[in-house]
Design a protein around this motif. Structure first.
Motif, mmCIF file in Angstrom:
data_model
loop_
_atom_site.group_PDB
_atom_site.id
_atom_site.type_symbol
_atom_site.label_atom_id
_atom_site.label_comp_id
_atom_site.label_asym_id
_atom_site.label_seq_id
_atom_site.Cartn_x
_atom_site.Cartn_y
_atom_site.Cartn_z
ATOM 1 N N UNK A 185 0.842 -1.161 0.053
ATOM 2 C CA UNK A 185 -0.010 0.035 0.253
ATOM 3 C C UNK A 185 0.905 1.284 -0.044
ATOM 4 N N UNK A 186 0.379 2.198 -0.808
ATOM 5 C CA UNK A 186 1.084 3.540 -0.857
ATOM 6 C C UNK A 186 0.285 4.761 -0.461
ATOM 7 N N UNK A 187 0.803 5.805 0.551
ATOM 8 C CA UNK A 187 -0.035 6.817 0.716
ATOM 9 C C UNK A 187 0.743 7.999 1.189
ATOM 10 N N UNK A 188 0.415 9.111 0.948
ATOM 11 C CA UNK A 188 0.869 10.195 1.320
ATOM 12 C C UNK A 188 0.839 10.465 2.890
ATOM 13 N N UNK A 189 1.517 10.922 3.662
ATOM 14 C CA UNK A 189 1.500 11.024 5.030
ATOM 15 C C UNK A 189 0.498 11.824 5.448
ATOM 16 N N UNK A 190 0.207 12.866 4.679
ATOM 17 C CA UNK A 190 -1.084 13.760 5.130
ATOM 18 C C UNK A 190 -2.085 13.682 4.400
ATOM 19 N N UNK A 191 -2.337 12.528 3.307
ATOM 20 C CA UNK A 191 -3.408 12.338 2.633
ATOM 21 C C UNK A 191 -3.967 10.916 2.979
ATOM 22 N N UNK A 195 -3.423 4.028 -2.402
ATOM 23 C CA UNK A 195 -3.516 3.199 -3.355
ATOM 24 C C UNK A 195 -3.060 1.868 -3.010
ATOM 25 N N UNK A 196 -3.318 0.629 -3.574
ATOM 26 C CA UNK A 196 -2.915 -0.526 -3.150
ATOM 27 C C UNK A 196 -2.843 -1.503 -4.154
ATOM 28 N N UNK A 197 -1.626 -2.313 -4.122
ATOM 29 C CA UNK A 197 -1.578 -3.231 -5.091
ATOM 30 C C UNK A 197 -2.066 -4.646 -4.435
ATOM 31 N N UNK A 198 -3.166 -5.041 -4.724
ATOM 32 C CA UNK A 198 -3.969 -6.366 -4.528
ATOM 33 C C UNK A 198 -3.747 -7.565 -5.425
ATOM 34 N N UNK A 199 -3.373 -7.279 -6.483
ATOM 35 C CA UNK A 199 -3.299 -8.244 -7.427
ATOM 36 C C UNK A 199 -1.879 -8.980 -7.827
ATOM 37 N N UNK A 200 -0.922 -8.307 -7.457
ATOM 38 C CA UNK A 200 0.437 -8.775 -7.581
ATOM 39 C C UNK A 200 1.248 -8.639 -6.348
ATOM 40 N N UNK A 201 2.463 -9.478 -6.397
ATOM 41 C CA UNK A 201 3.287 -9.456 -5.548
ATOM 42 C C UNK A 201 4.885 -9.164 -6.110
ATOM 43 N N UNK A 202 5.711 -8.652 -5.294
ATOM 44 C CA UNK A 202 7.213 -8.811 -5.752
ATOM 45 C C UNK A 202 7.862 -9.530 -5.138
ATOM 46 N N UNK A 203 8.619 -10.551 -6.087
ATOM 47 C CA UNK A 203 9.292 -11.617 -5.380
ATOM 48 C C UNK A 203 11.099 -11.155 -5.985
ATOM 49 N N UNK A 231 10.008 0.502 -4.737
ATOM 50 C CA UNK A 231 8.883 0.935 -4.093
ATOM 51 C C UNK A 231 8.475 2.271 -3.858
ATOM 52 N N UNK A 232 9.529 3.246 -3.697
ATOM 53 C CA UNK A 232 9.297 4.506 -3.345
ATOM 54 C C UNK A 232 8.886 5.233 -4.718
ATOM 55 N N UNK A 233 9.729 4.892 -5.706
ATOM 56 C CA UNK A 233 9.425 5.612 -7.049
ATOM 57 C C UNK A 233 7.829 5.089 -7.633
ATOM 58 N N UNK A 234 7.808 3.880 -7.618
ATOM 59 C CA UNK A 234 6.276 3.283 -8.089
ATOM 60 C C UNK A 234 5.267 3.962 -7.289
ATOM 61 N N UNK A 235 5.320 4.220 -5.782
ATOM 62 C CA UNK A 235 4.426 4.660 -5.029
ATOM 63 C C UNK A 235 4.212 6.222 -5.170
ATOM 64 N N UNK A 236 5.205 6.994 -5.753
ATOM 65 C CA UNK A 236 4.882 8.322 -6.045
ATOM 66 C C UNK A 236 4.051 8.536 -7.239
ATOM 67 N N UNK A 237 3.980 7.507 -8.118
ATOM 68 C CA UNK A 237 3.236 7.263 -9.379
ATOM 69 C C UNK A 237 1.968 6.838 -9.126
ATOM 70 N N UNK A 257 -2.004 -0.976 -9.534
ATOM 71 C CA UNK A 257 -2.193 -0.184 -8.241
ATOM 72 C C UNK A 257 -3.619 0.306 -8.238
ATOM 73 N N UNK A 258 -4.553 0.447 -7.375
ATOM 74 C CA UNK A 258 -5.846 0.712 -7.485
ATOM 75 C C UNK A 258 -6.112 1.609 -6.181
ATOM 76 N N UNK A 259 -6.978 2.680 -6.484
ATOM 77 C CA UNK A 259 -7.172 3.650 -5.307
ATOM 78 C C UNK A 259 -8.433 2.864 -4.251
ATOM 79 N N UNK A 260 -8.246 3.338 -3.109
ATOM 80 C CA UNK A 260 -9.263 2.419 -2.236
ATOM 81 C C UNK A 260 -10.293 3.575 -2.075
ATOM 82 N N UNK A 261 -9.917 4.841 -2.373
ATOM 83 C CA UNK A 261 -11.125 5.872 -2.240
ATOM 84 C C UNK A 261 -11.002 6.572 -3.444
ATOM 85 N N UNK A 262 -11.093 7.877 -3.401
ATOM 86 C CA UNK A 262 -11.116 8.834 -4.570
ATOM 87 C C UNK A 262 -9.754 8.955 -5.168
#
Length: 274
Positions: A185-191, A195-203, A231-237, A257-262
Motif C-alpha cells: 500500500x502507498x499513501x501520502x503521510x498527510x492524505x 493506493x494498493x496493489x492487491x493483484x500482484x506481489x514482488x518476488x 517501491x518509493x518511485x512506483x508509490x509516487x506514481x 495499483x488501485x485507489x481505495x477511495x477517490x
C-alpha cells in the motif's frame, strides 16, 4: 500471520514449509556476495511456485510468525531530489526513510545509497520513538551531504508511506534467499487516500549465482526480472505525486495499483524536470 491485510499471502500457503530462525538464517546467508533479481507475479502463480519450493526452501519464522509487517516512511525534498535522481538513473543516488517492523516494534532511520560502481550500501540508526529523527536524521545528514552536496541542505519532508507483508524463504543447498512482498500500500503521510496493489506481489531473489531454482521456475513460466522496481518511485506514481515521464511507469502498471477511495490528488511540484 495477519489475515486482515488486503492482498497479503494467506497463511495456509506456508504450512508445508519447514521453519528457520533469524539467527540461523543470518548465520548461513548474511555474508554472501549476492546478485539480485526482482519479478512481478500474481497470487495464483505464487501459489504454484510455493508448491515446488516447499521441498527445498525453509521459511523465516520469528515468534511463530512467518509473514512480517513493514512500514516505511520516505523523506524527500520539496522538488523530489531523491526521486529525480532515480528517475534519471544517476550514478550516485540515495533514499532516506524510516522503517518500522510491525511485529517486533523495532524502528530505524535508514540511508540507502547506490554508487558509480553499482554497489548498494545501507546505513541505519535505531529509533526509540515515533518522532525522534531530529534535524540530522540520526547523524546521517553528514553522509547525505557527501552524496548530494549543497542540495542536502534543503528540507527533507515526509513524502510517502509504504506498507507491506514480507515472507522470506531460504535454500541452504543453493544458498539463495527469496523475499515475497505482498499487500503493498502507498499513501501520502498527510492524505488518507491510499493506493494498493492487491493483484500482484514482488518476488526478489538474492543468490551468489545468476540462476537459482526460483529463477528457473519463474522464467519457465514466462516471467523475466524487472529493473526499475523501487517501491518509493512506483508509490509516487501510484499516489499521483509525480505526473511527468517516468522509467517506473511499466512496473507501476504491472503491479496493478488501485485507489481505495477517490483518485489521488496530484501535488507534484510545477516545473520539476523528469
Amino acid at each position: 500471520m495477519s489475515t486482515d491485510h488486503p492482498g497479503a499471502v494467506p497463511a495456509s500457503w506456508l504450512s508445508g514449509f519447514a521453519g528457520i530462525g533469524l539467527t540461523e538464517l543470518n548465520g548461513q546467508a548474511a555474508l554472501l556476495k549476492r546478485l539480485e533479481r526482482k519479478y512481478v507475479l500474481d497470487l495464483a502463480r505464487l501459489h504454484d511456485l510455493f508448491d515446488v519450493l516447499r521441498f527445498s526452501h525453509t521459511v523465516l519464522e520469528i515468534d511463530g510468525l512467518r509473514s512480517h509487517g513493514y512500514q516505511s516512511r520516505y523523506y524527500d525534498t520539496p522538488d523530489l531530489l531523491c526521486f529525480r535522481a532515480h528517475n534519471q538513473g544517476r550514478a550516485n543516488r540515495f533514499k532516506l526513510r524510516t522503517r518500522r517492523y510491525e511485529d517486533s516494534g523495532l524502528a530505524f532511520c535508514e540511508l540507502k545509497e547506490k554508487t558509480r560502481v553499482a554497489a548498494t550500501a545501507k546505513s541505519r540508526v535505531p529509533l526509540t520513538g515515533p518522532d525522534d529523527l531530529g534535524a540530522d536524521f540520526g547523524g546521517l545528514l553528514g553522509r547525505i551531504r557527501q552524496i548530494a552536496g549543497a542540495a542536502a541542505d534543503r528540507p527533507f519532508l515526509p513524502t510517502l508511506d509504504v506498507g507491506y507483508r514480507r515472507i522470506t524463504l531460504f535454500d541452504a543447498r543453493d544458498q539463495t534467499r527469496v523475499t515475497i512482498d505482498s499487500g503493498l500500500s502507498f499513501s501520502h503521510p498527510t492524505d488518507l487516500r491510499v493506493h494498493q496493489t492487491t493483484a500482484s506481489v514482488i518476488v526478489e531473489v538474492k543468490s551468489a549465482r545468476p540462476m537459482s531454482l526460483t529463477d528457473r521456475l519463474l522464467r519457465d513460466a514466462g516471467l523475466r526480472p524487472q529493473a526499475q522496481m523501487s517501491k518509493y518511485c512506483i508509490g509516487l506514481l501510484a499516489c499521483g505525486l509525480w505526473t511527468g515521464a517516468s522509467r517506473f511507469g511499466a512496473n507501476h502498471r504491472r503491479l496493478g495499483c488501485h485507489p481505495m477511495a477517490a483518485a489521488a490528488l496530484s501535488v507534484a511540484p510545477a516545473g520539476v524536470p523528469a
